[in-house]
Design an enzyme around this catalytic site. Structure first.
Site, PDB file in Angstrom:
ATOM      1  N   GLU A 208       7.561 -48.149  25.659  1.00  0.00           N
ATOM      2  CA  GLU A 208       6.265 -48.360  25.030  1.00  0.00           C
ATOM      3  C   GLU A 208       6.448 -48.465  23.515  1.00  0.00           C
ATOM      4  OE1 GLU A 208       5.094 -44.073  26.441  1.00  0.00           O
ATOM      5  OE2 GLU A 208       3.614 -44.698  24.975  1.00  0.00           O
TER       6      GLU A 208
ATOM      7  N   CYS B  77       3.936 -44.118  29.166  1.00  0.00           N
ATOM      8  CA  CYS B  77       5.121 -43.384  29.644  1.00  0.00           C
ATOM      9  C   CYS B  77       5.468 -43.696  31.097  1.00  0.00           C
ATOM     10  CB  CYS B  77       4.909 -41.885  29.472  1.00  0.00           C
ATOM     11  SG  CYS B  77       4.574 -41.438  27.779  1.00  0.00           S
TER      12      CYS B  77
ATOM     13  N   HIS C 271       6.262 -35.326  34.201  1.00  0.00           N
ATOM     14  CA  HIS C 271       6.346 -35.953  32.886  1.00  0.00           C
ATOM     15  C   HIS C 271       6.160 -34.838  31.845  1.00  0.00           C
ATOM     16  CE1 HIS C 271       5.709 -38.483  29.473  1.00  0.00           C
ATOM     17  NE2 HIS C 271       4.453 -38.083  29.325  1.00  0.00           N
TER      18      HIS C 271
HETATM   19  N1  CAA Z   1       1.325 -18.128  19.857  1.00  0.00           N
HETATM   20  C1  CAA Z   1       1.401 -18.607  21.113  1.00  0.00           C
HETATM   21  N2  CAA Z   1       0.638 -19.643  21.555  1.00  0.00           N
HETATM   22  C2  CAA Z   1      -0.217 -20.227  20.680  1.00  0.00           C
HETATM   23  C3  CAA Z   1      -0.339 -19.764  19.348  1.00  0.00           C
HETATM   24  C4  CAA Z   1       0.471 -18.654  18.931  1.00  0.00           C
HETATM   25  N3  CAA Z   1       0.437 -18.182  17.704  1.00  0.00           N
HETATM   26  N4  CAA Z   1      -1.267 -20.521  18.722  1.00  0.00           N
HETATM   27  C5  CAA Z   1      -1.720 -21.434  19.636  1.00  0.00           C
HETATM   28  N5  CAA Z   1      -1.091 -21.250  20.810  1.00  0.00           N
HETATM   29  C6  CAA Z   1      -1.227 -22.020  22.053  1.00  0.00           C
HETATM   30  C7  CAA Z   1      -2.652 -22.400  22.385  1.00  0.00           C
HETATM   31  O1  CAA Z   1      -3.317 -21.341  23.058  1.00  0.00           O
HETATM   32  C8  CAA Z   1      -2.408 -23.607  23.289  1.00  0.00           C
HETATM   33  O2  CAA Z   1      -2.001 -23.186  24.575  1.00  0.00           O
HETATM   34  P1  CAA Z   1      -2.897 -23.578  25.851  1.00  0.00           P
HETATM   35  O3  CAA Z   1      -2.985 -25.079  25.884  1.00  0.00           O
HETATM   36  O4  CAA Z   1      -2.136 -23.006  26.993  1.00  0.00           O
HETATM   37  O5  CAA Z   1      -4.229 -22.929  25.628  1.00  0.00           O
HETATM   38  C9  CAA Z   1      -1.183 -24.271  22.663  1.00  0.00           C
HETATM   39  O6  CAA Z   1      -0.590 -23.270  21.832  1.00  0.00           O
HETATM   40  C10 CAA Z   1      -1.519 -25.486  21.811  1.00  0.00           C
HETATM   41  O7  CAA Z   1      -2.537 -25.111  20.924  1.00  0.00           O
HETATM   42  P2  CAA Z   1      -3.725 -26.115  20.580  1.00  0.00           P
HETATM   43  O8  CAA Z   1      -4.316 -26.681  21.825  1.00  0.00           O
HETATM   44  O9  CAA Z   1      -4.623 -25.454  19.600  1.00  0.00           O
HETATM   45  O10 CAA Z   1      -2.866 -27.239  19.853  1.00  0.00           O
HETATM   46  P3  CAA Z   1      -3.330 -28.531  19.084  1.00  0.00           P
HETATM   47  O11 CAA Z   1      -4.760 -28.804  19.314  1.00  0.00           O
HETATM   48  O12 CAA Z   1      -2.870 -28.412  17.672  1.00  0.00           O
HETATM   49  O13 CAA Z   1      -2.440 -29.677  19.756  1.00  0.00           O
HETATM   50  C11 CAA Z   1      -2.054 -31.202  21.550  1.00  0.00           C
HETATM   51  C12 CAA Z   1      -2.085 -29.734  21.121  1.00  0.00           C
HETATM   52  C13 CAA Z   1      -3.497 -31.734  21.628  1.00  0.00           C
HETATM   53  C14 CAA Z   1      -1.400 -31.322  22.908  1.00  0.00           C
HETATM   54  C15 CAA Z   1      -1.275 -32.037  20.501  1.00  0.00           C
HETATM   55  O14 CAA Z   1       0.048 -31.554  20.378  1.00  0.00           O
HETATM   56  C16 CAA Z   1      -1.239 -33.521  20.782  1.00  0.00           C
HETATM   57  O15 CAA Z   1      -2.166 -34.259  20.481  1.00  0.00           O
HETATM   58  N6  CAA Z   1      -0.100 -34.026  21.370  1.00  0.00           N
HETATM   59  C17 CAA Z   1       0.068 -35.450  21.684  1.00  0.00           C
HETATM   60  C18 CAA Z   1      -0.673 -35.859  22.957  1.00  0.00           C
HETATM   61  C19 CAA Z   1      -0.002 -35.335  24.214  1.00  0.00           C
HETATM   62  O16 CAA Z   1       1.181 -35.038  24.256  1.00  0.00           O
HETATM   63  N7  CAA Z   1      -0.791 -35.237  25.302  1.00  0.00           N
HETATM   64  C20 CAA Z   1      -0.248 -34.795  26.586  1.00  0.00           C
HETATM   65  C21 CAA Z   1      -0.934 -35.493  27.747  1.00  0.00           C
HETATM   66  S1  CAA Z   1      -0.824 -37.286  27.563  1.00  0.00           S
HETATM   67  C22 CAA Z   1       0.786 -37.661  28.034  1.00  0.00           C
HETATM   68  O17 CAA Z   1       1.437 -36.865  28.667  1.00  0.00           O
HETATM   69  C23 CAA Z   1       1.348 -38.968  27.616  1.00  0.00           C
HETATM   70  C24 CAA Z   1       2.307 -38.775  26.517  1.00  0.00           C
HETATM   71  O18 CAA Z   1       3.515 -38.604  26.730  1.00  0.00           O
HETATM   72  C25 CAA Z   1       1.809 -38.771  25.149  1.00  0.00           C
END
Ligand code: CAA
Length: 427
Positions: free
Chosen positions: A92, A124, A256
């Site tokens: 991709e 992906c 994945h």
């Molecule tokens: N200690 C331990 N854990 C902590 C913590 C701390 N101090 N602070 C936060 N966390 C945990 C949160 O509780 C959360 O866990 P849960 O999901 O189990 O509740 C985790 O850390 C992540 O925290 P947030 O949700 O607040 O994180 P975020 O909003 O900053 O970002 C995300 C998370 C949205 C996945 C971001 O990384 C992102 O946009 N990633 C890209 C998109 C992606 O990978 N999506 C996956 C599905 S799509 C796909 O699979 C296709 C692909 O390859 C892209």
């Protein structure tokens, strides 16, 4: 062997004969990224279950990574380029709107002129589209005794300082798909599919960095898992789900892995779809998924190759104890489409896995400082316009299959020549 009483008889064995991968030579430790972004490191290491992410340098692109992985799998498995009748590259992060990565590979690897070569795209899922297409190509008899080379290659980039930044990575996974496979026999014609038009993750034509509606993408992934898993249950029927029958339990599942926590969410969701409660969930995740996450945790998201990097990890950790056992596979592509399918680890997989040396690409990597990482990412933007050194011509090197452990023998991206052609060199 796969199909018994009450199931359609299916005698052919088709699947993954050999697998390997390549990664960039440098990585960033996610604790350093967390500190620089003012985030507690535990958010990345425990919250997302990521440790390190591979970062591509100026001479590493999806073609060079793909060629590195393909050369390694051919050499380490003892297969010759002349045995390949189909070369599919899932990506991709393509390098050209028209010329596929597969055409560059054809030249760099010296594949036969009678080889069908093309690129597949669906976020992906592109690599899985290639793998399942290769399986069907063999099942239909179109292979005429030859094998397929399926390569998944990507560089995952999100904007600096964005929530997606800790879920970047880069790498390629190469698989030889054949009849009488030595690693994983796939259950041909028994896959569960799902598709839906969503905007969870996308990359407009003028951008190098992906855009994502992150939390929505997590939900889309889980919905796709539910849909594909339900369809898979239909496809295999009651006998294929009868876990009391010898060998029918899915003892491990590779998902994945955009980041490790996503695979954990997926596994827990699948358990709830099977009516299993919270009791035993952590143990089930640690046993059934944990071994597949070790390599992805060191490399990050490699998009199309991510499921297959998880499979490399599982085979490296447990090929011996999994001999003859059934394993589930879940592939997700944003946008979105997904597939759930299964395979059986070949009894002799462990001895081939030892030869494949699946830890070799991670040896001797260099850790980047934050300043080096940010400089590399900023230079990325102009990478596809960087002029190649004067007088250098694009060249493939037929028949030269140099191979070494570690990073020697990689193909390098040199830049763009006067005719806007990409130029590569084989070290
Ligand atoms: N200690 C331990 N854990 C902590 C913590 C701390 N101090 N602070 C936060 N966390 C945990 C949160 O509780 C959360 O866990 P849960 O999901 O189990 O509740 C985790 O850390 C992540 O925290 P947030 O949700 O607040 O994180 P975020 O909003 O900053 O970002 C995300 C998370 C949205 C996945 C971001 O990384 C992102 O946009 N990633 C890209 C998109 C992606 O990978 N999506 C996956 C599905 S799509 C796909 O699979 C296709 C692909 O390859 C892209």
């Amino acid at each position: 062997m796969l199909w018994g009483k009450g199931m359609k008889t299916h005698t052919s064995t088709i699947g993954i004969d050999a697998i390997s991968y390549s990664v960039p030579r440098a990585y960033l430790d996610l604790r350093d990224l967390a500190i620089a972004r003012g985030v507690t490191p535990a958010k990345y290491t425990d919250g997302l279950l990521v440790e390190r992410m591979a970062v591509a340098g100026p001479d590493e692109d999806p073609v060079s990574l793909a060629a590195g992985a393909a050369r390694r799998v051919l050499a380490a498995s003892g297969r010759g380029a002349d045995e390949i009748g189909l070369c599919v590259v899932g990506t991709e992060t393509a390098v050209d709107h028209s010329k596929p990565v597969a055409a560059f590979l054809h030249g760099l690897l010296g594949l036969p002129s009678t080889c069908r070569a093309f690129e597949t795209k669906h976020a992906c899922f592109g690599g899985t589209a290639g793998l399942l297409g290769a399986v069907d190509w063999i099942a239909a008899g179109s292979n005429r005794g030859r094998s397929a080379l399926v390569v998944c290659t990507d560089i995952a980039r999100y904007a600096l300082n964005s929530p997606g930044e800790p879920t970047q990575g880069a790498g390629a996974v190469a698989m030889i798909v054949s009849s009488r496979p030595r690693l994983l026999e796939l259950e041909v014609g028994r896959t569960g599919s799902y598709a839906r038009d969503v905007h969870d993750f996308w990359r407009p034509l003028d951008r190098k960095e992906a855009l994502t509606d992150g939390h929505f993408s997590v939900q889309c992934y889980l919905d796709a898992l539910a849909g594909a898993y339900a369809d898979w249950k239909q496809a295999v029927g009651p006998a294929g789900l009868d876990v009391d029958r010898d060998g029918m339990k899915l003892v491990r599942t590779c998902y994945h892995v955009p980041y490790g926590k996503m695979a954990k969410k997926a596994h827990l969701h699948r358990r709830s779809l099977d009516g299993l409660g919270d009791a035993g969930a952590e143990e089930s995740f640690a046993t059934e998924v944990g071994p597949s996450l070790r390599l992805p945790g060191q490399v990050g998201n490699v998009y199309t190759g991510s499921l297959y990097l998880a499979l490399c990890s599982l085979l490296h950790e447990e090929a011996e104890e999994l001999a003859g056992k059934r394993v589930g596979l879940f592939s997700y592509g944003s946008g979105c489409t997904a597939e759930f399918f299964a395979g059986r680890v070949h009894p002799e997989a462990a001895s081939l896995v030892r030869r494949l040396d699946l830890m070799a690409p991670l040896r001797d990597r260099r850790q980047l400082s934050m300043a080096e990482y940010e400089a590399l990412r900023r230079a990325d933007e102009g990478a596809d316009r960087r002029p190649a050194p004067e007088g250098v011509q694009a060249r493939g090197i037929p028949g030269r299959m140099g191979y070494a452990n570690g990073h020697e023998g990689l193909v390098k991206f040199l830049g763009i020549d006067a005719g806007a052609r990409r130029v590569y060199d084989l070290q």
